[in-house]
Design a protein around this motif. Structure first.
Motif, PDB file in Angstrom:
ATOM      1  N   VAL A 190     -72.762  35.557 -10.596  1.00 43.17           N
ATOM      2  CA  VAL A 190     -73.509  36.810 -10.588  1.00 43.17           C
ATOM      3  C   VAL A 190     -72.537  37.937 -10.920  1.00 43.17           C
ATOM      4  N   GLY A 191     -72.934  38.819 -11.802  1.00 46.05           N
ATOM      5  CA  GLY A 191     -72.059  39.927 -12.173  1.00 46.05           C
ATOM      6  C   GLY A 191     -72.763  41.255 -12.119  1.00 46.05           C
ATOM      7  N   ASN A 192     -73.652  41.504 -13.077  1.00 39.87           N
ATOM      8  CA  ASN A 192     -74.296  42.810 -13.206  1.00 39.87           C
ATOM      9  C   ASN A 192     -75.037  43.237 -11.953  1.00 39.87           C
ATOM     10  N   ALA A 193     -75.733  42.327 -11.305  1.00 34.24           N
ATOM     11  CA  ALA A 193     -76.513  42.691 -10.121  1.00 34.24           C
ATOM     12  C   ALA A 193     -75.598  43.221  -9.016  1.00 34.24           C
ATOM     13  N   ILE A 194     -74.423  42.615  -8.867  1.00 34.21           N
ATOM     14  CA  ILE A 194     -73.477  43.062  -7.834  1.00 34.21           C
ATOM     15  C   ILE A 194     -72.850  44.394  -8.216  1.00 34.21           C
ATOM     16  N   GLU A 195     -72.624  44.593  -9.512  1.00 33.49           N
ATOM     17  CA  GLU A 195     -72.080  45.885  -9.951  1.00 33.49           C
ATOM     18  C   GLU A 195     -73.030  47.025  -9.584  1.00 33.49           C
ATOM     19  N   ASN A 196     -74.316  46.740  -9.597  1.00 27.21           N
ATOM     20  CA  ASN A 196     -75.316  47.758  -9.274  1.00 27.21           C
ATOM     21  C   ASN A 196     -75.543  47.912  -7.777  1.00 27.21           C
ATOM     22  N   ASP A 197     -75.244  46.876  -6.986  1.00 24.85           N
ATOM     23  CA  ASP A 197     -75.502  46.914  -5.540  1.00 24.85           C
ATOM     24  C   ASP A 197     -74.539  45.973  -4.827  1.00 24.85           C
ATOM     25  N   LEU A 198     -73.428  46.498  -4.326  1.00 24.32           N
ATOM     26  CA  LEU A 198     -72.407  45.669  -3.680  1.00 24.32           C
ATOM     27  C   LEU A 198     -72.918  44.942  -2.437  1.00 24.32           C
ATOM     28  N   SER A 199     -73.922  45.500  -1.766  1.00 26.96           N
ATOM     29  CA  SER A 199     -74.443  44.854  -0.559  1.00 26.96           C
ATOM     30  C   SER A 199     -75.129  43.526  -0.887  1.00 26.96           C
ATOM     31  N   LEU A 200     -75.429  43.308  -2.153  1.00 24.04           N
ATOM     32  CA  LEU A 200     -76.073  42.071  -2.584  1.00 24.04           C
ATOM     33  C   LEU A 200     -75.167  40.851  -2.381  1.00 24.04           C
ATOM     34  N   ILE A 201     -73.863  41.073  -2.336  1.00 18.44           N
ATOM     35  CA  ILE A 201     -72.922  39.956  -2.176  1.00 18.44           C
ATOM     36  C   ILE A 201     -73.243  39.145  -0.927  1.00 18.44           C
ATOM     37  N   LYS A 202     -73.427  39.808   0.198  1.00 17.36           N
ATOM     38  CA  LYS A 202     -73.717  39.097   1.446  1.00 17.36           C
ATOM     39  C   LYS A 202     -75.054  38.376   1.378  1.00 17.36           C
ATOM     40  N   GLU A 203     -76.065  39.022   0.833  1.00 14.44           N
ATOM     41  CA  GLU A 203     -77.387  38.390   0.719  1.00 14.44           C
ATOM     42  C   GLU A 203     -77.313  37.132  -0.145  1.00 14.44           C
ATOM     43  N   LEU A 204     -76.605  37.231  -1.265  1.00 14.66           N
ATOM     44  CA  LEU A 204     -76.455  36.070  -2.149  1.00 14.66           C
ATOM     45  C   LEU A 204     -75.691  34.956  -1.462  1.00 14.66           C
ATOM     46  N   ALA A 205     -74.597  35.318  -0.808  1.00 18.33           N
ATOM     47  CA  ALA A 205     -73.788  34.306  -0.113  1.00 18.33           C
ATOM     48  C   ALA A 205     -74.601  33.606   0.970  1.00 18.33           C
ATOM     49  N   ASP A 206     -75.338  34.369   1.752  1.00 22.65           N
ATOM     50  CA  ASP A 206     -76.174  33.776   2.798  1.00 22.65           C
ATOM     51  C   ASP A 206     -77.219  32.825   2.204  1.00 22.65           C
ATOM     52  N   ALA A 207     -77.839  33.236   1.101  1.00 19.30           N
ATOM     53  CA  ALA A 207     -78.854  32.405   0.465  1.00 19.30           C
ATOM     54  C   ALA A 207     -78.258  31.100  -0.056  1.00 19.30           C
ATOM     55  N   VAL A 208     -77.129  31.201  -0.737  1.00 20.34           N
ATOM     56  CA  VAL A 208     -76.478  30.012  -1.297  1.00 20.34           C
ATOM     57  C   VAL A 208     -76.018  29.082  -0.186  1.00 20.34           C
ATOM     58  N   HIS A 209     -75.395  29.628   0.835  1.00 17.15           N
ATOM     59  CA  HIS A 209     -74.890  28.796   1.935  1.00 17.15           C
ATOM     60  C   HIS A 209     -76.017  28.169   2.762  1.00 17.15           C
ATOM     61  N   SER A 210     -77.188  28.764   2.741  1.00 22.17           N
ATOM     62  CA  SER A 210     -78.300  28.197   3.508  1.00 22.17           C
ATOM     63  C   SER A 210     -78.812  26.890   2.880  1.00 22.17           C
ATOM     64  N   THR A 211     -78.436  26.631   1.643  1.00 20.05           N
ATOM     65  CA  THR A 211     -78.875  25.400   0.980  1.00 20.05           C
ATOM     66  C   THR A 211     -77.886  24.260   1.163  1.00 20.05           C
ATOM     67  N   ALA A 212     -76.697  24.572   1.668  1.00 17.16           N
ATOM     68  CA  ALA A 212     -75.660  23.541   1.820  1.00 17.16           C
ATOM     69  C   ALA A 212     -76.023  22.591   2.961  1.00 17.16           C
ATOM     70  N   PRO A 213     -75.731  21.303   2.775  1.00 18.32           N
ATOM     71  CA  PRO A 213     -75.982  20.354   3.859  1.00 18.32           C
ATOM     72  C   PRO A 213     -75.087  20.643   5.054  1.00 18.32           C
ATOM     73  N   ILE A 214     -75.630  20.482   6.227  1.00 18.91           N
ATOM     74  CA  ILE A 214     -74.859  20.729   7.464  1.00 18.91           C
ATOM     75  C   ILE A 214     -74.069  19.467   7.799  1.00 18.91           C
ATOM     76  N   THR A 215     -72.758  19.661   8.012  1.00 19.68           N
ATOM     77  CA  THR A 215     -71.886  18.538   8.376  1.00 19.68           C
ATOM     78  C   THR A 215     -71.379  18.741   9.791  1.00 19.68           C
ATOM     79  N   ILE A 216     -71.418  17.681  10.552  1.00 17.84           N
ATOM     80  CA  ILE A 216     -70.957  17.771  11.954  1.00 17.84           C
ATOM     81  C   ILE A 216     -69.751  16.892  12.136  1.00 17.84           C
TER      82      ILE A 216
END
Length: 94
Positions: free
Chosen positions: A68-94
């Protein structure tokens, strides 16, 4: 799919699916899932990802990395939202 499969057979270590910087029509989840079903190498997807929902859907479809590039350039707060969304799809390992 055929191009990605050929790349993998020729020894490519990653597939980069890019719709282009600020693309109006990003790579579809259908295309991502079809490519992901045919290759074993990681898939990077970029271009036109403007919100956390699109990043989440791309990951669920089979993208291993989101660019992601342009969207973050326009709104830096998007970084956390994107990271949270991407990480929510990762399999949970115990």
């Amino acid at each position: 799919m055929c191009t990605a499969m050929a790349g993998e057979m020729l020894g490519m270590k990653v597939i980069y699916m890019d719709a282009g910087s600020g693309a109006r029509n990003p790579i579809t989840e259908t295309m991502i899932s079809r490519v992901a079903s045919q290759v074993e190498v990681p898939i990077i997807v970029g271009g036109g990802i403007r919100d956390a929902e699109k990043a989440y859907r791309n990951c669920k479809a089979g993208a291993d990395i989101i660019v992601v590039g342009n969207a973050i350039e326009n709104d830096l707060s998007l970084i956390k939202e994107l990271a949270d969304a991407v990480h929510s799809t990762a399999p949970i390992t115990i």
